[in-house]
Scaffold this motif. Structure first.
Motif, mmCIF file in Angstrom:
data_model
loop_
_atom_site.group_PDB
_atom_site.id
_atom_site.type_symbol
_atom_site.label_atom_id
_atom_site.label_comp_id
_atom_site.label_asym_id
_atom_site.label_seq_id
_atom_site.Cartn_x
_atom_site.Cartn_y
_atom_site.Cartn_z
ATOM 1 N N ALA A 1 0.920 -1.274 -0.040
ATOM 2 C CA ALA A 1 -0.122 0.040 0.113
ATOM 3 C C ALA A 1 0.838 1.231 -0.037
ATOM 4 C CB ALA A 1 -1.039 -0.049 1.357
ATOM 5 N N GLY A 2 0.558 2.395 -0.912
ATOM 6 C CA GLY A 2 1.243 3.489 -0.909
ATOM 7 C C GLY A 2 2.710 3.486 -1.704
ATOM 8 N N ARG A 3 2.805 2.260 -2.245
ATOM 9 C CA ARG A 3 4.128 2.065 -2.940
ATOM 10 C C ARG A 3 3.803 1.844 -4.228
ATOM 11 N NH1 ARG A 3 8.307 -1.276 0.578
ATOM 12 N NH2 ARG A 3 6.528 -2.077 1.992
ATOM 13 N N ALA A 4 4.816 1.957 -5.114
ATOM 14 C CA ALA A 4 4.648 1.535 -6.428
ATOM 15 C C ALA A 4 6.013 1.013 -7.147
ATOM 16 C CB ALA A 4 4.315 2.584 -7.400
ATOM 17 N N VAL A 5 5.841 0.477 -8.129
ATOM 18 C CA VAL A 5 7.212 -0.181 -8.795
ATOM 19 C C VAL A 5 7.814 0.568 -9.877
ATOM 20 C CG1 VAL A 5 8.352 -2.143 -9.811
ATOM 21 C CG2 VAL A 5 6.468 -2.424 -8.263
ATOM 22 N N LEU A 6 9.147 0.821 -10.079
ATOM 23 C CA LEU A 6 9.563 1.379 -11.343
ATOM 24 C C LEU A 6 10.408 0.505 -12.142
ATOM 25 C CD1 LEU A 6 10.231 3.848 -13.150
ATOM 26 C CD2 LEU A 6 12.040 4.299 -11.691
ATOM 27 N N LEU A 7 10.121 0.314 -13.343
ATOM 28 C CA LEU A 7 11.199 -0.652 -14.064
ATOM 29 C C LEU A 7 11.902 0.425 -15.016
ATOM 30 C CD1 LEU A 7 8.535 -3.310 -15.087
ATOM 31 C CD2 LEU A 7 10.430 -3.495 -13.787
ATOM 32 N N ALA A 8 13.289 0.252 -14.744
ATOM 33 C CA ALA A 8 14.088 1.098 -15.638
ATOM 34 C C ALA A 8 15.086 0.412 -16.361
ATOM 35 C CB ALA A 8 14.774 2.055 -14.554
ATOM 36 N N GLY A 9 15.164 0.582 -17.554
ATOM 37 C CA GLY A 9 16.088 0.002 -18.368
ATOM 38 C C GLY A 9 15.967 0.331 -19.771
ATOM 39 N N ALA A 10 16.723 0.043 -20.833
ATOM 40 C CA ALA A 10 16.864 0.352 -22.207
ATOM 41 C C ALA A 10 15.755 -0.164 -22.995
ATOM 42 C CB ALA A 10 18.112 -0.332 -22.890
ATOM 43 N N PRO A 11 15.368 0.196 -23.948
ATOM 44 C CA PRO A 11 14.053 -0.204 -24.727
ATOM 45 C C PRO A 11 14.322 -1.773 -25.218
ATOM 46 C CG PRO A 11 14.635 1.822 -25.701
ATOM 47 C CD PRO A 11 15.838 1.578 -24.759
ATOM 48 N N GLY A 12 13.145 -2.351 -25.067
ATOM 49 C CA GLY A 12 13.336 -3.890 -25.411
ATOM 50 C C GLY A 12 13.919 -4.680 -24.672
ATOM 51 N N THR A 13 13.938 -4.306 -23.331
ATOM 52 C CA THR A 13 14.735 -5.310 -22.144
ATOM 53 C C THR A 13 13.716 -5.955 -21.440
ATOM 54 O OG1 THR A 13 14.900 -3.376 -20.812
ATOM 55 C CG2 THR A 13 17.138 -4.152 -21.936
ATOM 56 N N GLY A 14 12.527 -5.848 -21.838
ATOM 57 C CA GLY A 14 11.398 -6.775 -21.277
ATOM 58 C C GLY A 14 10.571 -5.905 -20.174
ATOM 59 N N LYS A 15 10.513 -4.477 -20.099
ATOM 60 C CA LYS A 15 10.022 -4.107 -18.910
ATOM 61 C C LYS A 15 8.225 -4.067 -19.038
ATOM 62 C CE LYS A 15 11.467 -0.088 -20.010
ATOM 63 N NZ LYS A 15 12.391 -0.217 -21.206
ATOM 64 N N THR A 16 7.685 -4.063 -20.481
ATOM 65 C CA THR A 16 6.339 -4.536 -20.372
ATOM 66 C C THR A 16 5.976 -5.896 -20.148
ATOM 67 O OG1 THR A 16 6.423 -2.707 -22.073
ATOM 68 C CG2 THR A 16 4.276 -4.162 -21.867
ATOM 69 N N ALA A 17 6.917 -6.661 -20.342
ATOM 70 C CA ALA A 17 6.687 -8.103 -20.423
ATOM 71 C C ALA A 17 6.703 -8.538 -18.944
ATOM 72 C CB ALA A 17 7.843 -8.871 -21.104
ATOM 73 N N LEU A 18 7.453 -7.733 -18.086
ATOM 74 C CA LEU A 18 7.702 -8.087 -16.631
ATOM 75 C C LEU A 18 6.381 -7.559 -15.974
ATOM 76 C CD1 LEU A 18 11.431 -6.947 -15.845
ATOM 77 C CD2 LEU A 18 10.272 -9.210 -15.228
ATOM 78 N N ALA A 19 5.782 -6.351 -16.276
ATOM 79 C CA ALA A 19 4.673 -5.981 -15.823
ATOM 80 C C ALA A 19 3.464 -6.750 -16.099
ATOM 81 C CB ALA A 19 4.394 -4.642 -16.249
ATOM 82 N N LEU A 20 3.470 -7.299 -17.321
ATOM 83 C CA LEU A 20 2.133 -8.268 -17.719
ATOM 84 C C LEU A 20 2.481 -9.702 -16.876
ATOM 85 C CD1 LEU A 20 -0.225 -9.014 -19.575
ATOM 86 C CD2 LEU A 20 1.727 -9.922 -20.979
ATOM 87 N N ALA A 21 3.759 -9.903 -16.717
ATOM 88 C CA ALA A 21 3.958 -11.213 -15.840
ATOM 89 C C ALA A 21 3.364 -11.064 -14.560
ATOM 90 C CB ALA A 21 5.260 -11.922 -15.906
ATOM 91 N N LEU A 22 3.767 -10.050 -13.784
ATOM 92 C CA LEU A 22 3.428 -9.492 -12.488
ATOM 93 C C LEU A 22 1.846 -9.667 -12.294
ATOM 94 C CD1 LEU A 22 3.723 -8.182 -9.612
ATOM 95 C CD2 LEU A 22 3.548 -5.993 -10.982
ATOM 96 N N SER A 23 1.099 -9.178 -13.252
ATOM 97 C CA SER A 23 -0.263 -9.394 -13.229
ATOM 98 C C SER A 23 -0.864 -10.764 -13.335
ATOM 99 C CB SER A 23 -1.251 -8.479 -14.265
ATOM 100 O OG SER A 23 -1.167 -8.757 -15.641
ATOM 101 N N GLN A 24 0.019 -11.240 -14.410
ATOM 102 C CA GLN A 24 -0.379 -13.050 -14.435
ATOM 103 C C GLN A 24 -0.328 -13.654 -13.392
ATOM 104 O OE1 GLN A 24 2.154 -13.494 -17.523
ATOM 105 N NE2 GLN A 24 0.359 -13.422 -19.250
ATOM 106 N N GLU A 25 0.669 -13.366 -12.404
ATOM 107 C CA GLU A 25 1.089 -13.914 -11.221
ATOM 108 C C GLU A 25 0.082 -13.794 -10.233
ATOM 109 O OE1 GLU A 25 3.548 -16.301 -10.226
ATOM 110 O OE2 GLU A 25 4.560 -15.979 -12.573
ATOM 111 N N LEU A 26 -0.464 -12.665 -10.134
ATOM 112 C CA LEU A 26 -1.505 -12.097 -9.202
ATOM 113 C C LEU A 26 -2.810 -13.120 -9.418
ATOM 114 C CD1 LEU A 26 -0.915 -8.344 -9.035
ATOM 115 C CD2 LEU A 26 -0.279 -10.057 -7.334
ATOM 116 N N GLY A 27 -2.886 -13.564 -10.596
ATOM 117 C CA GLY A 27 -4.232 -14.241 -10.607
ATOM 118 C C GLY A 27 -5.023 -14.071 -12.054
ATOM 119 N N SER A 28 -5.765 -15.063 -12.627
ATOM 120 C CA SER A 28 -6.085 -15.032 -13.915
ATOM 121 C C SER A 28 -6.762 -13.942 -14.494
ATOM 122 C CB SER A 28 -6.531 -16.293 -14.435
ATOM 123 O OG SER A 28 -7.806 -16.535 -13.725
ATOM 124 N N LYS A 29 -7.669 -13.669 -13.056
ATOM 125 C CA LYS A 29 -8.721 -12.536 -13.560
ATOM 126 C C LYS A 29 -8.366 -11.154 -12.990
ATOM 127 C CE LYS A 29 -12.400 -14.751 -15.487
ATOM 128 N NZ LYS A 29 -13.124 -14.407 -16.654
#
Ligand SMILES: Nc1ncnc2c1ncn2[C@@H]1O[C@H](COP(=O)(O)OP(=O)(O)O)[C@@H](O)[C@H]1O
Ligand SMILES: [Mg+2]
Length: 466
Positions: A63-91
């Motif tokens: 609560a009250g915190r957030a995540v920052l993904l920092a890195g060059a383009p194409g290093t998987g930042k969007t992919a990591l965020a998507l995987a994060l939501s997948q790990e939390l559950g399917s819906k």
């Protein structure tokens, strides 16, 4: 207040490029990352860090915190965020947006942010309802003369027979139900349920007795329901707060004068106002207190966070603290740059320090040739493309000098070239031909106005590409 029967408004998500990503690929026992798992290759440290964040979220410590993904383009930042939501559950909702989306001449910046916040908060509504459920074995319409005169026939009632494993029941239904059946395109052989109180019909799927051997079918087959036709059923519906906003902002159809006027004047959707949202929150909170509904905080992914300005950051600081906040994941490929909306305050990633303090920062690193090669292999497989070994090697080498994303994107044009050259498998020549046709960013920039680029280098925007 309308809270059930809400259509989902989930954005057509920019995730097709990530369809091979199925999760973080961490080991259950100790949370360490397998080098290649769940579609993910390498980037081990970042994946494990995100895994830890998943644990924090599950233990309600984010609560009250957030995540920052920092890195060059194409290093998987969007992919990591998507995987994060997948790990939390399917819906769990995943709402991607880009920082610059907030700039519009029609909508306030904070309004855009608010809308996306609400798209990322799910609500799971659980209700026990009295229903009639079963496989449709008979569907007949009985007509009468139109009571208003004229030539048309009117439907007097619908006769429907529903079958379960245990028994079958013939129902005589109101014409209203028929409309609902038609909307769901119900046919004989479908498994459906009808809510007793509202008469709303829902098609569950096709009865598996009708399953065919074709692989390519959009149809979902379901088993014949057990138990009685008439019963109490747990109905679970997943919506987002934004779905509720939209459903309640639209003028509701009715027989009154206002709605007639509405039809003539075709008004735009009534606006989603703060007042409406407050009202919806109140009802939602009531539902939660009663145990009918459960809040499912999703993931709001804000790409290119350096594009937000100081006004947005101030808003975010407050929004992150509200009790109904999603998990916010920012991404950036900038190092130090000026915070937008300020004169010359430079800050890491263009984010003001009070927001930086709330962030857990995860760095993503560039990939080596071997890793790029494996990702390319996985992508080729998901896209159903054949690629020769030497072509794969050439493409992987290209990926090292440009970026992983560029290499992935060359796959499709290369496949088309291969096909034009009469090959089913992508060969090295096809990759070479692609290179001859297209320029990667660096090569393209080199050929253009070197003086102007030199000018830009002096602006203080330090890019992480280097
Ligand atoms: N470690 C990885 N394993 C598998 N695929 C990856 C990995 N990293 C990135 N990708 C894929 O590479 C492409 C570019 O990655 P993306 O997440 O869009 O990068 P970014 O958001 O950092 O610019 C996407 O198709 C993504 O799914
Ligand atoms: Mg991205």
């Amino acid at each position: 207040m309308k809270i059930t029967e809400v259509q989902s408004t989930t954005k057509e998500q920019r995730v097709a490029a990530h369809s091979h990503i199925k999760g973080l690929g961490l080991r259950d026992e100790d949370g360490f990352a397998e080098h290649t798992a769940a579609g993910f290759v390498g980037q081990v440290q970042a994946r494990e860090a995100i895994g830890l964040i998943v644990d924090l979220i599950k233990n309600k410590k984010m609560a009250g915190r957030a995540v920052l993904l920092a890195g060059a383009p194409g290093t998987g930042k969007t992919a990591l965020a998507l995987a994060l939501s997948q790990e939390l559950g399917s819906k769990v909702p995943f709402c991607p947006m880009v920082g610059s989306e907030v700039y519009s001449s029609e909508i306030k910046k904070t309004e855009v942010l608010m809308e996306n916040f609400r798209r990322a908060i799910g609500l799971r509504i659980r209700e026990v309802k009295e229903v009639y459920e079963g496989e449709v074995t008979e569907l007949a319409v009985e007509e009468t003369e139109n009571p208003l005169g004229g030539y048309g026939k009117a439907i007097s009632h619908v006769v429907l027979t529903l079958k379960t494993v245990k028994n079958a029941k013939q129902l005589k239904l109101d014409p209203v139900v028929y409309e609902s059946l038609q909307k769901e395109k119900v046919q004989v052989g479908d498994v459906i349920y009808i809510e007793a109180s509202s008469g709303v019909a829902k098609r569950v799927g096709r009865s598996d007795a009708y399953a065919t051997e074709f692989d390519l079918e959009a149809e979902e087959y379901v088993p014949l329901p057990k138990g009685e036709v008439h019963k109490k059923k747990d109905i679970v519906q997943d919506v987002t707060l934004h779905d509720l906003d939209v459903a309640n902002a639209r003028p509701q159809g009715g027989q009154d004068i206002m709605s007639l006027m509405g039809q003539i004047m075709k008004p735009k959707k009534t606006e989603i106002t703060d007042k409406l949202r407050k009202e919806i929150n109140k009802v939602v909170n009531k539902y939660i207190d009663q145990g009918v509904a459960e809040l499912v905080p999703g993931v709001l992914f804000v790409d290119e966070v350096h594009m937000l300005d100081i006004e947005c950051f101030t808003y975010l600081n407050r929004a992150l603290e509200s009790s109904m906040a999603p998990i916010v994941v920012f991404a950036t490929n900038r190092g130090v740059c000026t915070i937008r909306g300020t004169e010359d305050i430079a800050s890491p990633h263009g984010i003001p320090s009070d927001l930086l303090d709330r962030l857990l920062i995860v760095r993503t690193k560039p990939y080596d040739e071997a890793e790029i090669r494996v990702v390319l292999q996985i992508r080729a497989k998901t896209e159903g493309l054949q690629i020769a070994d030497d072509a794969l090697a050439a493409l992987a080498a290209k990926g090292v000098t440009t970026s992983l994303r560029y290499a992935i994107q060359l796959l499709t044009p290369a496949a088309i070239l291969a096909k034009m050259n009469g090959r089913a498998t992508i060969a090295e020549e096809d990759i070479a031909e692609c290179e001859g046709l297209f320029f990667d960013a660096k090569a393209s920039a080199r050929g253009l106005l070197p003086a102007r680029l030199g000018e830009l280098a002096g602006t203080g925007d330090v890019d992480m590409m280097t």
